[in-house]
Write a protein that holds these residues in place. Structure first.
Motif, PDB file in Angstrom:
ATOM      1  N   UNK A 104      42.551  53.307  36.852  1.00 33.80           N
ATOM      2  CA  UNK A 104      41.738  52.110  36.658  1.00 33.80           C
ATOM      3  C   UNK A 104      41.209  51.700  38.023  1.00 33.80           C
ATOM      4  N   UNK A 105      39.898  51.689  38.177  1.00 34.62           N
ATOM      5  CA  UNK A 105      39.277  51.328  39.449  1.00 34.62           C
ATOM      6  C   UNK A 105      38.699  49.916  39.328  1.00 34.62           C
ATOM      7  N   UNK A 106      39.294  48.986  40.080  1.00 33.77           N
ATOM      8  CA  UNK A 106      38.892  47.584  39.990  1.00 33.77           C
ATOM      9  C   UNK A 106      37.407  47.386  40.306  1.00 33.77           C
ATOM     10  N   UNK A 157      47.279  48.428  47.484  1.00 33.38           N
ATOM     11  CA  UNK A 157      46.765  47.293  48.245  1.00 33.38           C
ATOM     12  C   UNK A 157      46.249  47.703  49.620  1.00 33.38           C
ATOM     13  N   UNK A 158      46.784  48.784  50.151  1.00 40.53           N
ATOM     14  CA  UNK A 158      46.370  49.204  51.495  1.00 40.53           C
ATOM     15  C   UNK A 158      46.622  50.697  51.640  1.00 40.53           C
ATOM     16  N   UNK A 159      45.657  51.422  52.220  1.00 42.91           N
ATOM     17  CA  UNK A 159      45.849  52.836  52.494  1.00 42.91           C
ATOM     18  C   UNK A 159      45.378  53.744  51.373  1.00 42.91           C
ATOM     19  N   UNK A 160      45.865  54.995  51.421  1.00 42.50           N
ATOM     20  CA  UNK A 160      45.456  56.018  50.464  1.00 42.50           C
ATOM     21  C   UNK A 160      46.649  56.903  50.108  1.00 42.50           C
ATOM     22  N   UNK A 180      42.915  55.034  46.182  1.00 39.45           N
ATOM     23  CA  UNK A 180      42.619  54.217  47.350  1.00 39.45           C
ATOM     24  C   UNK A 180      42.804  52.742  47.009  1.00 39.45           C
ATOM     25  N   UNK A 181      42.606  51.893  48.020  1.00 41.63           N
ATOM     26  CA  UNK A 181      42.715  50.446  47.833  1.00 41.63           C
ATOM     27  C   UNK A 181      41.845  49.995  46.664  1.00 41.63           C
ATOM     28  N   UNK A 182      42.442  49.204  45.773  1.00 37.56           N
ATOM     29  CA  UNK A 182      41.724  48.723  44.601  1.00 37.56           C
ATOM     30  C   UNK A 182      41.944  49.560  43.361  1.00 37.56           C
TER      31      UNK A 182
END
Length: 243
Positions: free
Chosen positions: A13-15, A195-198, A212-214
């Motif tokens: 799910x990509x915000x 929330x941060x990074x990959x 990734x983030x989001x």
């Protein structure tokens, strides 16, 4: 909703993709996870969205923030402001009211009981008490993401449970570059929020997916996988599992 499958047992799910398909000027909610333990929805609220104070007498409800500025009123606690990556918890029986305070829409994800509703309206508090930030987690009214980052050793792997009840164990997890973790199949679905990074998630057949983030990834029950930190510095994710 933009979902992609990594073999069997994974949902991505990509915000940003969800936000793009909705009207940025109107309030909306989209249910993104409904796994029997929780009903999880992405909420967008522009400035001026009417307040909706209410109570869930038997179940906790909690949120994590993806963007914008919000003010929260939880029970008789003084109003608090939450930002990106923060977790806010309304214990069962606590009235809660959330308002966008910035000049653009706010984004948050609500985690609620599958049968949750807004039938019981909240009562305005007769007094305010300070939000308790010096108590240990889990289940603080407000956990600040920036405080979690400061508490973690930036160069180490670390974790902190922030929500623990009869439906959820939810943990901030920090890992360093090239750190790899492997997980055996679990009895229930669980999910990851970046929330941060990959990271790279790999299934048992060697198929990979970069997140990734989001991004939110749902790992379905009975699915084995591994996750590797691929960012050059630390990465931080929120992991939700069943007790």
């Amino acid at each position: 909703m933009t979902n992609k499958l990594l073999g069997n047992g994974f949902q991505l799910i990509r915000i940003p993709d969800l936000v793009e398909k909705h009207d940025p000027n109107g309030p909306w909610i989209e249910i993104i996870i409904n796994d029997g333990r929780n009903r999880v929805g992405l909420i967008s609220a522009p400035p001026g969205t009417p307040p909706d104070p209410h109570i869930h007498p038997a179940n906790n409800e909690w949120w994590f923030v993806f963007g914008g500025k919000t003010q929260w009123q939880i029970g008789q606690y003084e109003p608090l402001k939450a930002g990106y990556g923060d977790v806010v918890v309304a214990p069962a029986g606590y009235s809660h009211d959330i308002r966008t305070t910035g000049d653009k829409y706010s984004l948050r994800v609500v985690v609620m009981h599958p049968n949750s509703n807004h039938n019981i309206r909240g009562i305005a508090p007769s007094r305010y008490i300070p939000v308790e930030y010096d108590l240990p987690n889990p289940n603080l009214i407000h956990t600040k993401f920036e405080s979690i980052k400061k508490d973690f050793d930036e160069n180490a792997n670390d974790s902190q449970v922030v929500v623990k009840d009869n439906r959820n164990i939810t943990t901030y997890v920090q890992t360093q570059n090239n750190h790899k973790e492997s997980f055996e199949p679990q009895m229930f679905d669980h999910w990851i929020v970046v929330f941060e990074g990959e990271y790279t998630i790999s299934d048992k057949n060697g198929n990979d997916m970069n997140i990734i983030q989001g991004d939110i990834v749902v790992i379905e029950a009975n699915t084995a996988y591994s996750i590797t930190t691929t960012s050059k510095s630390r990465s931080i994710r929120l992991v939700n599992t069943s007790p």
